[in-house]
Motif scaffolding. Structure first.
Motif, PDB file in Angstrom:
ATOM      1  N   PHE A  99       0.796  -1.222   0.000  1.00 16.38           N
ATOM      2  CA  PHE A  99       0.000   0.000   0.000  1.00 16.38           C
ATOM      3  C   PHE A  99       0.835   1.282   0.000  1.00 16.38           C
ATOM      4  N   GLU A 100       1.969   1.279   0.685  1.00 16.31           N
ATOM      5  CA  GLU A 100       2.757   2.509   0.805  1.00 16.31           C
ATOM      6  C   GLU A 100       3.843   2.651  -0.251  1.00 16.31           C
ATOM      7  N   GLU A 101       4.471   1.546  -0.629  1.00 17.28           N
ATOM      8  CA  GLU A 101       5.553   1.602  -1.609  1.00 17.28           C
ATOM      9  C   GLU A 101       5.052   1.393  -3.041  1.00 17.28           C
ATOM     10  N   LEU A 102       4.242   0.359  -3.231  1.00 16.71           N
ATOM     11  CA  LEU A 102       3.770   0.034  -4.582  1.00 16.71           C
ATOM     12  C   LEU A 102       2.478   0.751  -4.935  1.00 16.71           C
TER      13      LEU A 102
ATOM     14  N   LYS B  35      -5.599  -2.863  -3.724  1.00 18.33           N
ATOM     15  CA  LYS B  35      -6.214  -4.024  -3.092  1.00 18.33           C
ATOM     16  C   LYS B  35      -5.238  -5.191  -3.106  1.00 18.33           C
ATOM     17  N   ILE B  36      -5.204  -5.928  -1.990  1.00 18.82           N
ATOM     18  CA  ILE B  36      -4.482  -7.190  -1.938  1.00 18.82           C
ATOM     19  C   ILE B  36      -5.442  -8.246  -1.416  1.00 18.82           C
ATOM     20  N   TYR B  37      -5.223  -9.496  -1.830  1.00 15.96           N
ATOM     21  CA  TYR B  37      -6.197 -10.536  -1.510  1.00 15.96           C
ATOM     22  C   TYR B  37      -5.535 -11.904  -1.377  1.00 15.96           C
ATOM     23  N   THR B  38      -6.272 -12.813  -0.763  1.00 13.36           N
ATOM     24  CA  THR B  38      -5.840 -14.209  -0.676  1.00 13.36           C
ATOM     25  C   THR B  38      -6.825 -15.080  -1.422  1.00 13.36           C
ATOM     26  N   TYR B  39      -6.342 -16.203  -1.876  1.00  9.63           N
ATOM     27  CA  TYR B  39      -7.119 -17.223  -2.575  1.00  9.63           C
ATOM     28  C   TYR B  39      -6.720 -18.513  -1.888  1.00  9.63           C
ATOM     29  N   ALA B  40      -7.598 -19.041  -1.031  1.00  9.18           N
ATOM     30  CA  ALA B  40      -7.185 -20.179  -0.199  1.00  9.18           C
ATOM     31  C   ALA B  40      -8.238 -21.282  -0.177  1.00  9.18           C
ATOM     32  N   PHE B  41      -7.754 -22.516  -0.283  1.00  8.91           N
ATOM     33  CA  PHE B  41      -8.657 -23.661  -0.155  1.00  8.91           C
ATOM     34  C   PHE B  41      -9.293 -23.635   1.229  1.00  8.91           C
TER      35      PHE B  41
END
Length: 155
Positions: free
Chosen positions: A99-102, A106-112
């Motif tokens: 969030f601060e550098e790039l 939004k960031i997210y996970t995809y998990a079983f």
């Protein structure tokens, strides 16, 4: 490679990796990431007292829409007693970078759907359960749901 092979149950990896697979991946994928201005993944080692105890980063980066999937795997023997602790430290570090550098949105996970400790940590950190993809992945002859959690950077 060893950790990934030990933890196939929660990874999108179909079969155990060989040393040749690992070498090819580093030569043909990872090495080329350093040459790209906007690579589709950024990978980091996760260290404790100068020992690598995990790795991960942001994968499937979409620079246009400013989102990326979170990836993280830790030393297998730490999963039982230090899972939450390491995920919390890792998320804190990763969010700062994302969030601060790039300047991702939004960031997210995809998990079983077989890692309840992960969902607890994510929700404690303000991630929202965005979706449940019913019977989305075949695992050991049984279909499993995929759960997607995300966090959006609000200004």
């Amino acid at each position: 490679m060893q950790w990934r092979n030990e933890q196939l149950f929660h990874l999108r990896q179909v079969k155990p990796l060989t040393e040749k697979d690992q070498e090819n991946y580093f030569r043909n994928v990872v090495a080329k990431l350093f040459e790209q201005e906007k690579p589709n993944q950024l990978l980091f080692s996760y260290l404790k007292n100068n020992e690598c105890i995990g790795y991960g980063g942001l994968v499937h980066i979409n620079w246009f829409d400013k989102n990326a999937e979170i990836s993280f795997i830790m030393k297998t023997e730490l999963e039982k007693n230090e899972f939450k602790k390491n995920w919390k430290i890792y998320l804190n570090l990763l969010e700062k970078m994302a969030f601060e550098e790039l300047m991702l949105h939004k960031i997210y996970t995809y998990a079983f759907d077989l890692r309840p400790l992960l969902y607890e940590v994510l929700e404690e950190f303000g991630y929202l359960k965005d979706a449940v993809l019913k019977d989305h992945c075949l695992f050991n002859g049984e279909y499993k749901d995929v759960i997607i959690h995300s966090k959006i950077k609000y200004l």
